[in-house]
Enzyme design. Structure first.
Site, short mmCIF file in Angstrom:
data_model
loop_
_atom_site.label_atom_id
_atom_site.label_comp_id
_atom_site.label_asym_id
_atom_site.label_seq_id
_atom_site.Cartn_x
_atom_site.Cartn_y
_atom_site.Cartn_z
N GLU A 1 7.08 44.64 -17.76
CA GLU A 1 6.44 44.79 -16.47
C GLU A 1 7.01 46.01 -15.77
O GLU A 1 8.14 45.98 -15.28
CB GLU A 1 6.67 43.53 -15.63
CG GLU A 1 6.13 42.30 -16.33
CD GLU A 1 6.55 41.01 -15.68
OE1 GLU A 1 7.22 41.05 -14.64
OE2 GLU A 1 6.19 39.96 -16.23
N LEU B 1 1.86 33.87 -19.96
CA LEU B 1 3.11 33.22 -19.58
C LEU B 1 4.31 33.85 -20.30
O LEU B 1 4.23 34.15 -21.48
CB LEU B 1 3.00 31.74 -19.98
CG LEU B 1 4.09 30.77 -19.56
CD1 LEU B 1 4.12 30.63 -18.05
CD2 LEU B 1 3.83 29.41 -20.22
N HIS B 2 5.41 34.07 -19.59
CA HIS B 2 6.63 34.55 -20.24
C HIS B 2 7.84 34.16 -19.40
O HIS B 2 7.84 34.28 -18.19
CB HIS B 2 6.59 36.05 -20.48
CG HIS B 2 6.25 36.87 -19.26
ND1 HIS B 2 4.97 36.99 -18.78
CD2 HIS B 2 7.02 37.62 -18.45
CE1 HIS B 2 4.97 37.77 -17.72
NE2 HIS B 2 6.21 38.16 -17.49
N GLN B 3 8.86 33.68 -20.10
CA GLN B 3 10.12 33.29 -19.45
C GLN B 3 11.15 34.40 -19.64
O GLN B 3 11.47 34.78 -20.75
CB GLN B 3 10.64 31.99 -20.05
CG GLN B 3 12.10 31.71 -19.73
CD GLN B 3 12.32 30.32 -19.18
OE1 GLN B 3 11.96 30.02 -18.06
NE2 GLN B 3 12.88 29.47 -20.00
#
Ligand code: ZN
Length: 178
Positions: free
Chosen positions: A12, A138-140
């Site tokens: 990001e 989704l990403h952790q």
């Protein structure tokens, strides 16, 4: 002589510059932001089609995978993602939730074993309003922390210092992965 290297991957983009400090200065080019929220535009889907080195993939599981962040907050900043293109944690299947949790624990163990991280920030930003740059998949985040790792550089210089090339970090973590 400056040697330039183009690195693919996911992450990001933010407004911080990054000062890469190995003996070679690598020029790291980020992927452009996706045009929309579809799987075809999604870097977290695209990186699964790349080989591990090109995509900075550290580990591939059954329903989820582990990848280095192309825009790391700290050396070894990993992300644990479901293979499927789902945006919200509530959309993840039971199997995906279990595997994301298990891979997060393994990521902590691996990062500790190779770098002696003193602590971690773990978390998911859900929605663009909450800070997710790529909100559609989704990403952790798994962000290792060391004493004194937030020095004056991000505040004064809008620059993060990163002492290791992403390709070197990836191979180090991949070799240590059980
Ligand atoms: Zn995706």
């Amino acid at each position: 002589m400056t040697e330039r290297m183009h690195q693919a991957g996911v992450g990001e983009p933010d407004d911080l510059d990054r000062l890469w400090t190995p003996h070679r200065i690598a020029y790291i080019r980020g992927e452009n932001k996706p045009a929309d929220a579809s799987a075809g535009e999604c870097p977290f889907c695209r990186v699964q089609q790349m080989d591990d080195e090109a995509g900075l993939v550290v580990h591939r599981g059954e329903a989820a995978y582990v990848v280095l962040n192309l825009y790391p907050y700290a050396p070894g900043h990993l992300m644990v993602c479901p293979n499927r293109h789902v945006a919200d944690y509530t959309e993840a299947t039971e199997a995906e939730v279990v595997e994301i949790a298990a891979l997060t624990r393994t990521a902590m163990r691996v990062i500790r074993s190779v770098s002696g991280a003193a602590g971690f920030n773990l978390g998911m930003n859900q929605g663009a309003i909450a800070g997710a740059g790529i909100a559609a998949h989704l990403h952790q985040h798994v962000v290792p922390r060391w004493p004194g790792d937030q020095n004056f550089m991000p505040i004064i210089g809008r620059t993060k210092t990163l002492p290791e090339l992403l390709s070197d970090t990836r191979s180090l973590l991949a070799r240590a992965w059980p």
